[in-house]
Design an enzyme around this catalytic site. Sequence first.
Site, PDB file in Angstrom:
ATOM      1  N   TYR A 138      -0.334  -8.732  -8.816  1.00 57.44           N
ATOM      2  CA  TYR A 138      -1.213  -9.666  -8.649  1.00 57.44           C
ATOM      3  C   TYR A 138      -1.368 -11.111  -8.290  1.00 57.44           C
ATOM      4  O   TYR A 138      -0.042 -11.384  -9.525  1.00 57.44           O
ATOM      5  CB  TYR A 138      -2.079  -9.459  -9.458  1.00 57.44           C
ATOM      6  CG  TYR A 138      -3.704  -8.331  -9.183  1.00 57.44           C
ATOM      7  CD1 TYR A 138      -2.894  -7.715  -7.947  1.00 57.44           C
ATOM      8  CD2 TYR A 138      -4.260  -8.385 -10.157  1.00 57.44           C
ATOM      9  CE1 TYR A 138      -3.482  -6.922  -7.819  1.00 57.44           C
ATOM     10  CE2 TYR A 138      -5.329  -6.302  -9.982  1.00 57.44           C
ATOM     11  CZ  TYR A 138      -4.936  -6.537  -8.834  1.00 57.44           C
ATOM     12  OH  TYR A 138      -5.398  -5.071  -8.584  1.00 57.44           O
ATOM     13  N   GLU A 147       0.903  -1.498  -0.198  1.00 61.18           N
ATOM     14  CA  GLU A 147       0.392   0.009  -0.366  1.00 61.18           C
ATOM     15  C   GLU A 147       0.727   0.601  -0.162  1.00 61.18           C
ATOM     16  O   GLU A 147       0.586   2.567  -0.812  1.00 61.18           O
ATOM     17  CB  GLU A 147      -1.062   0.226   1.203  1.00 61.18           C
ATOM     18  CG  GLU A 147      -1.727  -0.790   1.012  1.00 61.18           C
ATOM     19  CD  GLU A 147      -2.936  -1.261  -0.187  1.00 61.18           C
ATOM     20  OE1 GLU A 147      -2.961  -0.273  -0.441  1.00 61.18           O
ATOM     21  OE2 GLU A 147      -3.504  -2.752  -0.297  1.00 61.18           O
TER      22      GLU A 147
HETATM   23 ZN   LIG Z   1      -2.329  -2.787  -5.074  1.00 56.81          ZN
END
Ligand SMILES: [Zn+2]
Length: 443
Positions: A129, A71
């Site tokens: 991802y 983040e």
């Molecule tokens: Zn992200």
Amino acid sequence: MEEINAKGVILRAFDEYRLKSCIDFRPRNEEFYYISVRKLNGCFSYVGRTLSGQQLSIGRFCDSMATVQHEFLHALGFFHEQSRYDRDDHVKILFENVEKGFENNFEKVNKTDSTVSGLPYDYNSVMHYGSEAFSNGKGPTIVTKDPKFQDVIGQRQQLSPIDVKELNRRYKCNSTTAFHMFCSFSNGSMCGMNTCSNTDNDSGWEMVKQAQGGPETDHSTLPTASSKNGTEEGYFMHASTARGEEGKTSRLETKMMEPTRECHVQCLQFYYYHSGNESDILNIWIREFDDQFDSEGTRRLMGQITGPQTSHWRIHHVSLNATKNFQVEFEARTGAGNSSGGFSIDDINLSEIECPHGSLQIDNYMESNNNKSIIYSPRQYTIDGYAYHESALPCPELAPVKIAHPPMDLDSGPCVPRIFGFSPAMVASPALTLLLALMLSMP
Ligand SMILES: [Zn+2]
């Protein structure tokens, strides 16, 4: 407890940034641009400096190191790795498997905005991802062109080496905020350290590849290492207590270091092996100097190791609080009893961050992994006096272990296949040392 854990993890994540880059974090004063870390619904951040005070959310189940780092990388301007303009050369997105309405998560960023910095596509990035991200349940959404990376993508253990490189390129870092020195003695380098002793004809600490009485190898190249054929055995420092008389001292001192952070905390981390008599002592001193005319300095004892022999290299942390230029001194002192060995040290690391509050070392991990039961650390205490254990659970599918801090459910924690530690040269030791660092007592 969940909030305490999240706060501890966030502070640890900041320290990792300080160790690996020139990025630093401090509480907001009057700054126009700032990040407000909140516990909202999920884990999210805006990309880059978009709002004067942007909210970054570390929600429920987001309180793991790599998720927090992920983040903050967004806030530092990073897009997801599979959003790179050239991603189609490396992965295939199976849109037929993407849950309806979530296709925009797989958009590409154009070439000028892509965060690439001239670095290769990184399957190992903490910004990539996983293969099942936003899947509608009919199969993977991302397939890597090179099949051996299919299970690599989506790792959430730590910043990858390329993540770190990219961060340092984008922010033009020439040095890191908190990292001071690391010495592995490999290639026979002493990293500018000096030795001396109080005995004639004996210089005290010596650089060796094995020591009489043990250990037989240095810390980082133990014989069962997976890379055992490729690795040259390395050097370490050894002070014999078998030679010489009671009261003999051997000193090994680092070069001068200058504290640069305002907080004046330093953590000294090193590995030691004790094969001498249990009355032998290893003292750890710092010597601080007032100015360039002060040649003697002032010595303070910061830590001590003594007692029974060790059967493995042990990790050790000493908290320092130097406020002036300083050296660290390792002093091996021969005790009263008979010795057939001595003290050895290796992989010395000094950083301007707090030492971990607890650590759990699992020796002979490969053997102890077989019974797959939870391993508990010795009892630890928070600053408020609460006692807790760290626990580690062997994780068969993702060798070697899954760790959990007390507030976390053991079944939902992340699997951790790497060592947690401060060393920038992460050392994979087969007698796996698992370092659990919890900052519970930070304000
Ligand atoms: Zn992200």
